[in-house]
Motif scaffolding. Structure first.
Motif, PDB file in Angstrom:
ATOM      1  N   ALA A 106      -9.162   5.189   8.137  1.00 26.59           N
ATOM      2  CA  ALA A 106      -7.779   5.626   8.343  1.00 26.59           C
ATOM      3  C   ALA A 106      -7.224   5.074   9.652  1.00 26.59           C
ATOM      4  O   ALA A 106      -6.069   4.631   9.722  1.00 26.59           O
ATOM      5  CB  ALA A 106      -7.706   7.150   8.327  1.00 26.59           C
ATOM      6  N   ARG A 247      -2.535   7.881   9.600  1.00 29.84           N
ATOM      7  CA  ARG A 247      -2.959   7.786   8.203  1.00 29.84           C
ATOM      8  C   ARG A 247      -4.128   8.727   7.910  1.00 29.84           C
ATOM      9  O   ARG A 247      -4.941   9.037   8.776  1.00 29.84           O
ATOM     10  CB  ARG A 247      -3.387   6.342   7.877  1.00 29.84           C
ATOM     11  CG  ARG A 247      -2.270   5.322   8.015  1.00 29.84           C
ATOM     12  CD  ARG A 247      -1.229   5.491   6.925  1.00 29.84           C
ATOM     13  NE  ARG A 247      -0.041   4.671   7.178  1.00 29.84           N
ATOM     14  CZ  ARG A 247       1.090   5.145   7.701  1.00 29.84           C
ATOM     15  NH1 ARG A 247       1.185   6.422   8.036  1.00 29.84           N
ATOM     16  NH2 ARG A 247       2.121   4.361   7.867  1.00 29.84           N
ATOM     17  N   THR A 443      -4.181   6.479   0.311  1.00 33.12           N
ATOM     18  CA  THR A 443      -3.819   6.329   1.720  1.00 33.12           C
ATOM     19  C   THR A 443      -2.512   7.083   1.900  1.00 33.12           C
ATOM     20  O   THR A 443      -1.571   6.873   1.131  1.00 33.12           O
ATOM     21  CB  THR A 443      -3.612   4.859   2.099  1.00 33.12           C
ATOM     22  OG1 THR A 443      -4.706   4.086   1.620  1.00 33.12           O
ATOM     23  CG2 THR A 443      -3.474   4.696   3.599  1.00 33.12           C
TER      24      THR A 443
END
Length: 505
Positions: A106, A247, A443
């Motif tokens: 991430a 993210r 995501t």
């Protein structure tokens, strides 16, 4: 040699911003025990990259902008190319579990690529010592590209270039840190400007012809829509007007044969329809847990590559269209949801056929660059301000290879994708199939979906629900539904509080 970006490729450059770079990634996990030496050193990985750089042009190509954006940018060879900038080595701290790996991916997905260099980067990640189903000595490679440089077809080209069909011994003795400048000279600004009038004239002509060719299909599509009720796209907590730069990433892996078996129970359905059904069920569970499930169905945006494999082989630009089937999150029964999604995707394919497979690509491909450079960001802003949603989430499906692949002698054992969320679309799902396994990953904007582990459990619960309902014995189906609902209720739905900012620097 200069190669100009198409209007479609440039769209990804013109619409992105620092909070939402339009970059796609692929996490690949390898078992080094298959190597002839039983291990893979970082220098052997560097040597493998170096030996294959010339197989795919994008590895050494960087952007060159035309002054004042009078024309679309060009790709040119990076004369200062540094492989060790693009291929990096990191390690997870102990215990090296799945949650740590997802947090690292991430963070890497959130970091924007440097546009003064070739638009890709690869992180070799070691320390995966505590991940179920993965060898303790395994390593991962997370590769990320700008969407202007790659799509599904060119992604498969990269996979083919980087992998072998059998484990081979890598000779790292010939590796050198830099391969030196290429033969291409630096582009001359006046040369770029001199090309602009001709390019603009050709593009305008193609745009006019494209609009003429699109007219009959547009009329047929409009007449068809009159007969159907208009689909309303509901706003949800996963559709923020403005995504943050942070993210969250996670995903689950499934046996591909189960997807094929479920598909066989629904005439006309595809494996992709089954994946959409799983995502629809996961979103239903997640939004129910957060008390935010709308009464009407969420809608997916599914990018589809409309160019041929020959186009990709010849280095032609991205040709993308999109279909927007409902995910039928308002349907509780997973088998009924699968049938409804099958009907929607068949209808979307019929609409695409009526309009023409590449018709929708003609306008973004051929708009004059100064118009596109200003129009695309304006359309995004107007869409956000008006609250107009075309779909709730993006879902991309990529098939890699059925037979085993090897990188530097190490066998590829697991693959999952990452993709860019954007303003109004706070979560992007990726469906990857490799060998006998399929991954469903996502995501998301971390502020929008701060509990990725919980949502990943929702994906798993949705699949179990569909599998038992479609393949289980009739007497066991009601029990399976009760079991799955109870399992979801036990999940930590209250863990929707965002983690501290330091966790995703």
């Amino acid at each position: 040699m200069l190669k100009q970006l198409s209007g479609m490729d440039s769209l990804f450059l013109y619409t992105e911003n620092h909070r939402a770079p339009l970059e796609v990634g692929c996490l690949q996990i390898y078992d080094p025990s298959t190597s002839p030496t039983g291990e893979v050193r970082f220098k052997e990985i560097l040597a493998t990259f170096q030996e294959r750089l010339d197989r795919v042009g994008l590895f050494r190509q960087k952007l060159v902008e035309v002054p004042f954006s009078l024309d679309y940018p060009y790709w040119t060879e990076d004369r200062d190319f540094d492989l060790e900038y693009h291929v990096r080595h990191i390690s997870l701290p102990k215990p090296g579990d799945w949650e740590q790996l997802m947090a690292q991916v991430a963070r890497l997905q959130a970091r924007q690529l440097d546009h003064s260099r070739p638009l890709w980067i690869a992180h070799v990640i070691e320390g995966l010592g505590n991940i179920p189903g993965v060898p303790k000595a395994a390593f991962a490679v997370f590769m990320k590209f700008h969407h202007a440089a790659i799509d599904g077809a060119t992604g498969q080209e990269v996979q083919a270039a980087m992998h072998d069909q059998e484990p081979i011994q890598v000779d790292a003795s010939s590796y050198r840190p830099s391969i030196g400048p290429g033969d291409d000279s630096r582009p001359n600004t006046w040369n770029l400007l001199a090309r602009t009038p001709v390019n603009t004239a050709l593009r305008s002509t193609k745009l006019g012809l494209g609009l003429v060719f699109a007219l009959p299909g547009a009329v047929r599509m409009a007449l068809g829509r009159k007969r159907k009720p208009k689909t309303r796209v509901p706003a949800t907590i996963l559709n923020p007007a403005r995504v943050s730069p942070n993210r969250s990433v996670d995903g689950r892996f499934f046996d591909l044969e189960n997807f094929r078996a479920i598909r066989a129970t629904c005439s006309g359905a595809t494996v992709n329809d089954v994946a959409l059904t799983v995502v629809g069920g996961a979103l239903r569970y997640y939004l129910e847990a957060r008390e935010s499930l709308p009464d009407v169905s969420l809608v997916a945006g599914c990018p589809i590559h409309v160019g041929s494999s020959m186009d990709a082989a010849q280095g032609k630009p991205n040709l993308l269209s999109i279909m927007t089937p409902a995910l039928h999150t308002d349907v509780r029964d997973p088998v009924e949801r699968l049938r409804a999604i099958r009907d929607d995707t068949l209808g979307a394919k019929a609409t695409t056929a009526a309009l023409g497979k590449t018709t929708l690509t003609r306008i973004p491909m051929n708009l004059p660059a100064p118009v596109a450079r200003n129009l695309y960001p304006l359309l995004v802003t107007l869409g956000v301000q008006s609250g107009t949603l075309l779909f709730n989430t993006l879902i991309s499906n990529v098939a890699i290879e059925r037979s085993p692949l090897y990188f530097a002698g190490a066998k590829l054992v697991k693959v999952m994708g990452t993709a860019p969320p954007f303003d109004q679309w706070g979560a992007f799902h990726t469906v990857f199939s490799y060998g006998g396994e399929m991954s469903i990953a996502f995501t998301a904007c971390r502020d929008t979906l701060p509990d990725p582990g919980f949502y990943a459990e929702c994906i798993e619960a949705s699949f179990d629900d569909l599998k038992h309902a479609a393949l289980g014995k009739p007497a066991a189906r009601k029990k399976a539904k009760r079991t799955t609902k109870a399992a979801v209720r036990k999940l930590p739905a209250k863990s929707v509080k965002a983690p501290p900012a330091e966790a995703a620097s």
